[in-house]
Design a protein around this motif. Structure first.
Motif, PDB file in Angstrom:
ATOM      1  N   ILE A 293     -43.324 -11.444   9.003  1.00  0.00           N
ATOM      2  CA  ILE A 293     -44.074 -10.486   8.201  1.00  0.00           C
ATOM      3  C   ILE A 293     -43.108  -9.756   7.282  1.00  0.00           C
ATOM      4  O   ILE A 293     -42.031  -9.343   7.685  1.00  0.00           O
ATOM      5  N   GLY A 294     -43.491  -9.587   6.038  1.00  0.00           N
ATOM      6  CA  GLY A 294     -42.670  -8.864   5.083  1.00  0.00           C
ATOM      7  C   GLY A 294     -41.561  -9.704   4.478  1.00  0.00           C
ATOM      8  O   GLY A 294     -40.722  -9.192   3.765  1.00  0.00           O
ATOM      9  N   LYS A 295     -41.545 -11.000   4.754  1.00  0.00           N
ATOM     10  CA  LYS A 295     -40.517 -11.871   4.182  1.00  0.00           C
ATOM     11  C   LYS A 295     -40.770 -12.025   2.690  1.00  0.00           C
ATOM     12  O   LYS A 295     -41.893 -12.215   2.262  1.00  0.00           O
ATOM     13  N   LYS A 296     -39.709 -11.943   1.892  1.00  0.00           N
ATOM     14  CA  LYS A 296     -39.848 -12.121   0.451  1.00  0.00           C
ATOM     15  C   LYS A 296     -40.196 -13.564   0.155  1.00  0.00           C
ATOM     16  O   LYS A 296     -39.636 -14.478   0.742  1.00  0.00           O
ATOM     17  N   ASP A 297     -41.111 -13.760  -0.725  1.00  0.00           N
ATOM     18  CA  ASP A 297     -41.496 -15.098  -1.153  1.00  0.00           C
ATOM     19  C   ASP A 297     -40.468 -15.593  -2.161  1.00  0.00           C
ATOM     20  O   ASP A 297     -40.408 -15.103  -3.281  1.00  0.00           O
ATOM     21  N   GLU A 298     -39.629 -16.568  -1.740  1.00  0.00           N
ATOM     22  CA  GLU A 298     -38.546 -17.047  -2.587  1.00  0.00           C
ATOM     23  C   GLU A 298     -39.063 -17.759  -3.827  1.00  0.00           C
ATOM     24  O   GLU A 298     -38.401 -17.778  -4.848  1.00  0.00           O
ATOM     25  N   SER A 299     -40.245 -18.343  -3.749  1.00  0.00           N
ATOM     26  CA  SER A 299     -40.771 -19.036  -4.917  1.00  0.00           C
ATOM     27  C   SER A 299     -41.101 -18.041  -6.034  1.00  0.00           C
ATOM     28  O   SER A 299     -40.976 -18.354  -7.205  1.00  0.00           O
ATOM     29  N   LYS A 300     -41.482 -16.812  -5.676  1.00  0.00           N
ATOM     30  CA  LYS A 300     -41.769 -15.800  -6.698  1.00  0.00           C
ATOM     31  C   LYS A 300     -40.489 -15.326  -7.366  1.00  0.00           C
ATOM     32  O   LYS A 300     -40.445 -15.142  -8.567  1.00  0.00           O
ATOM     33  N   THR A 301     -39.412 -15.122  -6.570  1.00  0.00           N
ATOM     34  CA  THR A 301     -38.161 -14.672  -7.171  1.00  0.00           C
ATOM     35  C   THR A 301     -37.517 -15.785  -7.974  1.00  0.00           C
ATOM     36  O   THR A 301     -36.878 -15.531  -8.979  1.00  0.00           O
ATOM     37  N   ALA A 302     -37.697 -17.042  -7.539  1.00  0.00           N
ATOM     38  CA  ALA A 302     -37.134 -18.158  -8.288  1.00  0.00           C
ATOM     39  C   ALA A 302     -37.864 -18.330  -9.617  1.00  0.00           C
ATOM     40  O   ALA A 302     -37.266 -18.727 -10.611  1.00  0.00           O
ATOM     41  N   SER A 303     -39.162 -18.019  -9.651  1.00  0.00           N
ATOM     42  CA  SER A 303     -39.905 -18.179 -10.896  1.00  0.00           C
ATOM     43  C   SER A 303     -39.552 -17.089 -11.900  1.00  0.00           C
ATOM     44  O   SER A 303     -39.768 -17.256 -13.084  1.00  0.00           O
ATOM     45  N   LYS A 304     -39.009 -15.962 -11.451  1.00  0.00           N
ATOM     46  CA  LYS A 304     -38.613 -14.891 -12.359  1.00  0.00           C
ATOM     47  C   LYS A 304     -37.306 -15.214 -13.066  1.00  0.00           C
ATOM     48  O   LYS A 304     -37.006 -14.636 -14.086  1.00  0.00           O
ATOM     49  N   ARG A 305     -36.508 -16.110 -12.493  1.00  0.00           N
ATOM     50  CA  ARG A 305     -35.238 -16.489 -13.116  1.00  0.00           C
ATOM     51  C   ARG A 305     -35.494 -17.224 -14.413  1.00  0.00           C
ATOM     52  O   ARG A 305     -36.400 -18.032 -14.512  1.00  0.00           O
ATOM     53  N   THR A 306     -34.656 -16.974 -15.396  1.00  0.00           N
ATOM     54  CA  THR A 306     -34.825 -17.644 -16.681  1.00  0.00           C
ATOM     55  C   THR A 306     -33.932 -18.875 -16.809  1.00  0.00           C
ATOM     56  O   THR A 306     -34.039 -19.593 -17.792  1.00  0.00           O
ATOM     57  N   PHE A 307     -33.050 -19.092 -15.835  1.00  0.00           N
ATOM     58  CA  PHE A 307     -32.220 -20.292 -15.844  1.00  0.00           C
ATOM     59  C   PHE A 307     -31.826 -20.665 -14.421  1.00  0.00           C
ATOM     60  O   PHE A 307     -31.902 -19.851 -13.500  1.00  0.00           O
ATOM     61  N   ASP A 308     -31.430 -21.913 -14.239  1.00  0.00           N
ATOM     62  CA  ASP A 308     -30.995 -22.402 -12.932  1.00  0.00           C
ATOM     63  C   ASP A 308     -29.764 -23.272 -13.131  1.00  0.00           C
ATOM     64  O   ASP A 308     -29.630 -23.936 -14.163  1.00  0.00           O
ATOM     65  N   VAL A 309     -28.884 -23.286 -12.144  1.00  0.00           N
ATOM     66  CA  VAL A 309     -27.608 -23.988 -12.253  1.00  0.00           C
ATOM     67  C   VAL A 309     -27.447 -24.944 -11.083  1.00  0.00           C
ATOM     68  O   VAL A 309     -27.704 -24.588  -9.940  1.00  0.00           O
ATOM     69  N   GLY A 310     -27.020 -26.164 -11.396  1.00  0.00           N
ATOM     70  CA  GLY A 310     -26.646 -27.133 -10.381  1.00  0.00           C
ATOM     71  C   GLY A 310     -25.216 -27.563 -10.640  1.00  0.00           C
ATOM     72  O   GLY A 310     -24.765 -27.633 -11.783  1.00  0.00           O
ATOM     73  N   MET A 311     -24.491 -27.825  -9.566  1.00  0.00           N
ATOM     74  CA  MET A 311     -23.087 -28.185  -9.727  1.00  0.00           C
ATOM     75  C   MET A 311     -22.705 -29.167  -8.635  1.00  0.00           C
ATOM     76  O   MET A 311     -23.082 -28.984  -7.476  1.00  0.00           O
ATOM     77  N   TYR A 312     -21.984 -30.227  -9.009  1.00  0.00           N
ATOM     78  CA  TYR A 312     -21.496 -31.162  -8.004  1.00  0.00           C
ATOM     79  C   TYR A 312     -20.176 -31.769  -8.446  1.00  0.00           C
ATOM     80  O   TYR A 312     -19.865 -31.848  -9.627  1.00  0.00           O
ATOM     81  N   ARG A 313     -19.408 -32.189  -7.465  1.00  0.00           N
ATOM     82  CA  ARG A 313     -18.097 -32.779  -7.708  1.00  0.00           C
ATOM     83  C   ARG A 313     -18.256 -34.272  -7.919  1.00  0.00           C
ATOM     84  O   ARG A 313     -19.034 -34.932  -7.240  1.00  0.00           O
TER      85      ARG A 313
END
Length: 138
Positions: A28-48
């Motif tokens: 109960i009261g857990k933040k919905d990560e999908s809502k915070t991820a949708s507020k981001r205006t960019f996303d970063v991926g990185m791999y070696r």
């Protein structure tokens, strides 16, 4: 006919219990990560890149805001800096870290309000001598 109705009833009851268990396990009261991820205006991926000192950085962003990419060492000194254009939706670049000394480095991607930071640790491993045995047949 009775066995199919009975099997259907058992499957229905099992499904209801499984669904209620999943709902009960959500805190109960857990933040919905999908809502915070949708507020981001960019996303970063990185791999070696395997067997190399290269790192691929991939960015997906909304058009309209420029991004700053900086590579910093552990003393927070800027080693590399680049700006991603406003009108770009996607960006990718391969960074060659061969010339850098061992230590911790950090990629920071920022649009002025949001910052995503990714850490890279460079270590040189000395080769360990292997023991060789030979067999001679006469």
């Amino acid at each position: 006919m009775k066995t199919t109705v009975r099997n259907f009833a058992i499957a229905l009851i099992a499904g209801v219990f499984t669904f209620s268990t999943v709902l009960a396990s959500e805190p109960i009261g857990k933040k919905d990560e999908s809502k915070t991820a949708s507020k981001r205006t960019f996303d970063v991926g990185m791999y070696r890149v395997i067997n190399s000192m290269k790192v691929n950085v991939l960015i997906e962003k909304q058009q309209g805001k420029a991004l700053d990419i900086t590579l910093k060492n552990d003393r927070n000194e800027v080693i590399y800096s680049e700006v991603v254009a406003k009108n770009a939706g996607k960006f990718s670049k391969k960074f060659d870290l061969t010339g850098l000394s061992d230590g911790k480095y950090r990629f920071e991607i920022s649009n002025g309000k949001e910052v995503i930071s990714k850490e890279v640790n460079l270590e040189t491993h000395a080769p360990t001598p292997a023991e060789y045995r030979s067999v001679e047949v006469k």
